[in-house]
Design a protein around this motif. Structure first.
Motif, mmCIF file in Angstrom:
data_model
loop_
_atom_site.group_PDB
_atom_site.id
_atom_site.type_symbol
_atom_site.label_atom_id
_atom_site.label_comp_id
_atom_site.label_asym_id
_atom_site.label_seq_id
_atom_site.Cartn_x
_atom_site.Cartn_y
_atom_site.Cartn_z
ATOM 1 N N VAL A 121 0.860 -1.187 0.000
ATOM 2 C CA VAL A 121 0.000 0.000 0.000
ATOM 3 C C VAL A 121 0.896 1.237 0.000
ATOM 4 N N THR A 122 0.665 2.122 -0.952
ATOM 5 C CA THR A 122 1.465 3.349 -1.036
ATOM 6 C C THR A 122 1.010 4.343 0.033
ATOM 7 N N GLU A 123 1.824 5.347 0.266
ATOM 8 C CA GLU A 123 1.449 6.402 1.209
ATOM 9 C C GLU A 123 0.160 7.090 0.756
ATOM 10 N N GLU A 124 0.040 7.317 -0.538
ATOM 11 C CA GLU A 124 -1.153 7.959 -1.086
ATOM 12 C C GLU A 124 -2.392 7.097 -0.849
ATOM 13 N N GLN A 125 -2.279 5.794 -1.073
ATOM 14 C CA GLN A 125 -3.406 4.881 -0.844
ATOM 15 C C GLN A 125 -3.776 4.837 0.640
ATOM 16 N N TYR A 126 -2.764 4.817 1.490
ATOM 17 C CA TYR A 126 -2.990 4.771 2.938
ATOM 18 C C TYR A 126 -3.703 6.043 3.402
ATOM 19 N N THR A 127 -3.265 7.178 2.899
ATOM 20 C CA THR A 127 -3.913 8.446 3.228
ATOM 21 C C THR A 127 -5.360 8.448 2.757
ATOM 22 N N GLN A 128 -5.588 7.969 1.531
ATOM 23 C CA GLN A 128 -6.951 7.913 0.992
ATOM 24 C C GLN A 128 -7.818 6.950 1.799
ATOM 25 N N ASP A 129 -7.272 5.795 2.173
ATOM 26 C CA ASP A 129 -8.023 4.843 3.007
ATOM 27 C C ASP A 129 -8.441 5.503 4.325
ATOM 28 N N GLY A 130 -7.534 6.271 4.925
ATOM 29 C CA GLY A 130 -7.841 6.969 6.170
ATOM 30 C C GLY A 130 -8.981 7.967 5.989
ATOM 31 N N LYS A 131 -8.956 8.679 4.867
ATOM 32 C CA LYS A 131 -10.035 9.635 4.592
ATOM 33 C C LYS A 131 -11.372 8.921 4.437
ATOM 34 N N LEU A 132 -11.367 7.756 3.790
ATOM 35 C CA LEU A 132 -12.602 6.995 3.620
ATOM 36 C C LEU A 132 -13.136 6.499 4.964
ATOM 37 N N VAL A 133 -12.245 6.059 5.850
ATOM 38 C CA VAL A 133 -12.676 5.631 7.191
ATOM 39 C C VAL A 133 -13.271 6.824 7.936
ATOM 40 N N GLU A 134 -12.636 7.986 7.845
ATOM 41 C CA GLU A 134 -13.168 9.181 8.502
ATOM 42 C C GLU A 134 -14.569 9.507 7.992
ATOM 43 N N ILE A 135 -14.769 9.435 6.685
ATOM 44 C CA ILE A 135 -16.087 9.693 6.091
ATOM 45 C C ILE A 135 -17.112 8.698 6.636
ATOM 46 N N ASP A 136 -16.733 7.422 6.704
ATOM 47 C CA ASP A 136 -17.638 6.394 7.225
ATOM 48 C C ASP A 136 -18.009 6.669 8.688
ATOM 49 N N LEU A 137 -17.034 7.061 9.500
ATOM 50 C CA LEU A 137 -17.314 7.320 10.909
ATOM 51 C C LEU A 137 -18.196 8.559 11.089
ATOM 52 N N VAL A 138 -17.998 9.571 10.268
ATOM 53 C CA VAL A 138 -18.871 10.752 10.318
ATOM 54 C C VAL A 138 -20.297 10.362 9.936
ATOM 55 N N GLN A 139 -20.423 9.516 8.919
ATOM 56 C CA GLN A 139 -21.748 9.038 8.521
ATOM 57 C C GLN A 139 -22.396 8.249 9.662
ATOM 58 N N LEU A 140 -21.615 7.404 10.332
ATOM 59 C CA LEU A 140 -22.135 6.650 11.478
ATOM 60 C C LEU A 140 -22.623 7.607 12.565
ATOM 61 N N LYS A 141 -21.840 8.622 12.871
ATOM 62 C CA LYS A 141 -22.233 9.616 13.879
ATOM 63 C C LYS A 141 -23.565 10.263 13.506
ATOM 64 N N HIS A 142 -23.684 10.712 12.261
ATOM 65 C CA HIS A 142 -24.925 11.357 11.832
ATOM 66 C C HIS A 142 -26.118 10.407 11.955
ATOM 67 N N LEU A 143 -25.943 9.179 11.499
ATOM 68 C CA LEU A 143 -27.030 8.192 11.584
ATOM 69 C C LEU A 143 -27.455 7.955 13.033
ATOM 70 N N MET A 144 -26.472 7.738 13.891
ATOM 71 C CA MET A 144 -26.778 7.403 15.280
ATOM 72 C C MET A 144 -27.423 8.579 15.994
ATOM 73 N N GLU A 145 -26.928 9.780 15.755
ATOM 74 C CA GLU A 145 -27.443 10.933 16.480
ATOM 75 C C GLU A 145 -28.801 11.381 15.963
ATOM 76 N N GLU A 146 -29.162 10.988 14.733
ATOM 77 C CA GLU A 146 -30.487 11.288 14.201
ATOM 78 C C GLU A 146 -31.539 10.349 14.775
ATOM 79 N N LYS A 147 -31.117 9.138 15.170
ATOM 80 C CA LYS A 147 -32.049 8.150 15.732
ATOM 81 C C LYS A 147 -32.519 8.599 17.105
ATOM 82 N N GLN A 148 -33.777 8.435 17.368
ATOM 83 C CA GLN A 148 -34.339 8.839 18.667
ATOM 84 C C GLN A 148 -34.129 7.782 19.694
#
Length: 133
Positions: free
Chosen positions: A106-133
């Motif tokens: 895995v290149t540094e660029e791929q690793y950085t991109q993978d990290g960004k994708l994980v961050e996006i997924d976790l932000v999406q999880l936060k939004h989903l969970m906090e919208e649920k009553q």
């Protein structure tokens, strides 16, 4: 030998149990983990996901009371990638931590991109969970 690793975390204003219960159900992956699953279905005992990497098999750790959400992803090549993940209490909410390993090839660029994708997924999880009553 150890892999280079990065811990990616997010605070969520829901209990660790609420987040754990949602995340530990593989059927919920497409709602929050676009980096892993656009769709998923159970085939026999296996969870099969259509992902940006192709068709993969996803297996979460056995149900537990410790918030352990570790999961293995078996790639189309047959290689299995271990993904450590936890949800644990933070006052009335929780922290979710995903450990991203930089695997061989895995290149540094791929690793950085993978990290960004994980961050996006976790932000999406936060939004989903906090919208649920």
């Amino acid at each position: 030998m150890t892999f280079v690793s990065r811990h990616i975390s997010i605070s969520i204003n829901k209990t660790a149990k609420q987040v754990y219960d949602f995340v530990s159900d593989p059927a919920n992956l497409p709602q929050w983990a676009a980096g892993l699953s656009a769709s998923i279905k159970k085939v026999g005992q296996d969870w099969i996901a259509e992902s940006p990497m192709g068709t993969v098999k996803v297996k979460f750790a056995e149900k537990n009371d410790f918030g352990i959400l570790d999961h293995n992803v078996t790639l189309p090549s047959g290689e299995t990638v271990y993904n450590p993940m936890r949800a644990f209490p933070n006052d009335n909410g929780c922290e979710v931590v995903f450990t991203l390993y930089k695997l061989p090839g895995v290149t540094e660029e791929q690793y950085t991109q993978d990290g960004k994708l994980v961050e996006i997924d976790l932000v999406q999880l936060k939004h989903l969970m906090e919208e649920k009553q």
